[in-house]
Write a protein that holds these residues in place. Structure first.
Motif, mmCIF file in Angstrom:
data_model
loop_
_atom_site.group_PDB
_atom_site.id
_atom_site.type_symbol
_atom_site.label_atom_id
_atom_site.label_comp_id
_atom_site.label_asym_id
_atom_site.label_seq_id
_atom_site.Cartn_x
_atom_site.Cartn_y
_atom_site.Cartn_z
ATOM 1 N N THR A 47 0.831 -1.214 0.000
ATOM 2 C CA THR A 47 0.000 0.000 0.000
ATOM 3 C C THR A 47 0.864 1.261 0.000
ATOM 4 O O THR A 47 2.092 1.195 0.083
ATOM 5 N N LEU A 68 -11.121 1.161 5.433
ATOM 6 C CA LEU A 68 -11.146 2.034 4.264
ATOM 7 C C LEU A 68 -12.262 1.635 3.305
ATOM 8 O O LEU A 68 -12.704 0.487 3.276
ATOM 9 N N THR A 69 -12.688 2.615 2.504
ATOM 10 C CA THR A 69 -13.645 2.326 1.445
ATOM 11 C C THR A 69 -12.940 1.591 0.310
ATOM 12 O O THR A 69 -11.702 1.595 0.216
ATOM 13 N N SER A 87 -12.819 2.375 -2.839
ATOM 14 C CA SER A 87 -12.087 3.301 -3.706
ATOM 15 C C SER A 87 -10.770 3.726 -3.075
ATOM 16 O O SER A 87 -9.761 3.906 -3.769
ATOM 17 N N ARG A 88 -10.738 3.872 -1.764
ATOM 18 C CA ARG A 88 -9.503 4.257 -1.088
ATOM 19 C C ARG A 88 -8.484 3.117 -1.125
ATOM 20 O O ARG A 88 -7.275 3.351 -1.304
ATOM 21 N N ARG A 128 -8.258 0.869 -3.472
ATOM 22 C CA ARG A 128 -7.741 0.839 -4.836
ATOM 23 C C ARG A 128 -6.683 1.914 -5.038
ATOM 24 O O ARG A 128 -5.631 1.667 -5.643
ATOM 25 N N SER A 129 -6.945 3.112 -4.527
ATOM 26 C CA SER A 129 -5.975 4.197 -4.669
ATOM 27 C C SER A 129 -4.657 3.850 -3.989
ATOM 28 O O SER A 129 -3.574 4.091 -4.542
ATOM 29 N N GLU A 130 -4.728 3.273 -2.787
ATOM 30 C CA GLU A 130 -3.522 2.900 -2.055
ATOM 31 C C GLU A 130 -2.708 1.875 -2.852
ATOM 32 O O GLU A 130 -1.470 1.941 -2.891
#
Length: 289
Positions: free
Chosen positions: A161, A170-171, A173-174, A176-178
Motif C-alpha cells: 500500500t 477504508l472504502t 475506492s480508497r 484501490r488508490s492505495e
C-alpha cells in the motif's frame, strides 16, 4: 559473285541479325516488367497492371508510381499476442510457498529506508540470496534508487500500500488508490508492476483480495513473524528465525518503520546459519490460471 553483290548480301544479313537482337531485347524487357509487377503485387496485394500494347516507333518509358507498401509497416513478423493471464481471487492469503527440498523465503516490509535497506541488500548480496521487499509507496517514491538496485540484484518487490493504513477501515475506492499509486511507483523504479501484495498489519478483507487480483497481484502473508518491530533484541530475532525454519516457511522482518538496526544485525547472523543447515533461500514463483 561480284564484289558489289557480296557487299549487298552481307549488309542484308547484318540488318537481319540486328533486327532479331532488338526483338530479343524488347521481349526481355517486357518479361522483366511483368516480373516486377508480379513481385509488387505479392507485397502490396494490388492487382498488377498489364503491359501496354506496342506502338509504332521507339517504346515509351512510363514513370512508375510510388508503391503504397513503402508507407505501411509489414505485419506478421512480431511476437504473437500473449493471452492475458488471470489472477485467482482468493479468500485468504498464502502463508507458505511450495518448492522442492528445504526452501525458505525472507521478506522485509515497510521500506525502503536508506538507513537500513542498503545494509540488508549488502548482506543478501554477500551470500548471493534473493528476498522479497513489500514496499510502501510513500517510502518508495523518495528512494527509487533502492528499488532499482533490488531489480538489478534479482529481488522481488511487492505492494504494501501507499501509506500503510488498516484496510478494513477504508472504502473500496480508497483501497484501490492505495494499491494503484504504489503499483505505479514500483513500475517506474523497479521496471515491472508488482505481482505480490501484502496487507498492512495482516488485515485482509474481501475488497483487498478482489482489488489485488484485478491489479494482477497474489496475496502473500507469512509463516514466521520475527516481531522485530518490537525491538526484542538481535539474539531473540535470530532465535525466532532458527526455531521456525522449515521447508516452505515465509519469514517476516522489517527494513523500515522505526529503528531496524536489530533486524540488520540479526540477518547477518541467521542467514549464514540457515545456508549451512541446508536451506535454500529463494523467492516464490507465481501460479497463473
Amino acid at each position: 559473285m561480284t564484289k558489289d553483290q557480296l557487299l549487298t548480301r552481307l549488309s542484308s544479313t547484318a540488318a537481319a541479325v540486328l533486327t532479331r537482337r532488338r526483338a530479343l531485347l524488347a521481349g526481355a524487357a517486357a518479361v522483366g516488367a511483368a516480373g516486377t509487377a508480379g513481385v509488387l503485387a505479392a507485397v502490396t496485394g494490388e492487382k498488377p497492371v498489364g503491359p501496354a500494347l506496342p506502338a509504332a516507333g521507339a517504346p515509351a518509358h512510363r514513370a512508375l508510381k510510388s508503391s503504397a507498401y513503402r508507407l505501411q509497416p509489414l505485419t506478421g513478423y512480431g511476437p504473437p499476442h500473449a493471452t492475458r493471464r488471470k489472477t485467482l481471487v482468493r479468500h485468504e492469503p498464502l502463508l507458505k510457498v511450495s518448492g522442492r527440498g528445504r526452501t525458505m523465503v525472507l521478506t522485509f516490509d515497510d521500506g525502503p529506508d536508506p538507513r537500513y535497506t542498503p545494509h540488508i541488500l549488502d548482506t543478501l548480496a554477500e551470500y548471493d540470496v534473493r528476498a522479497m521487499f513489500f514496499v510502501c509507496g510513500e517510502m518508495a517514491v523518495d528512494n527509487q534508487d533502492l528499488l532499482a538496485r533490488m531489480s538489478d540484484e534479482g529481488h522481488v518487490v511487492g505492494n504494501h500500500t501507499w501509506s500503510h493504513p488498516l484496510l478494513t477501515r477504508l472504502t473500496r475506492s480508497r483501497i484501490r488508490s492505495e494499491m494503484e499509486r504504489t503499483c505505479d511507483v514500483i513500475e517506474d523504479a523497479y521496471g515491472e508492476r508488482p505481482e505480490w501484495f501484502r496487507a498492512p498489519y495482516g488485515a485482509w478483507n474481501r475488497a483487498a483480495f478482489q482489488l489485488g487480483a484485478e491489479l494482477g497481484m497474489e496475496p502473500l502473508a507469512w509463516t514466521v513473524d520475527t516481531l522485530d518491530w518490537t525491538t526484542p533484541g538481535t539474539r531473540r530475532i535470530v532465535g525466532t528465525v532458527e526455531h521456525g525454519a522449515a521447508p516452505g516457511v515465509v519469514v517476516l522482518s522489517h527494513d523500515a518503520g522505526g529503528d531496524r538496526s536489530q533486524s540488520v544485525r540479526a540477518l547477518r547472523d541467521y542467514l549464514p546459519q540457515l545456508i549451512d543447515s541446508g536451506y535454500h533461500i529463494t523467492v516464490p514463483r507465481r501460479q497463473y490460471v
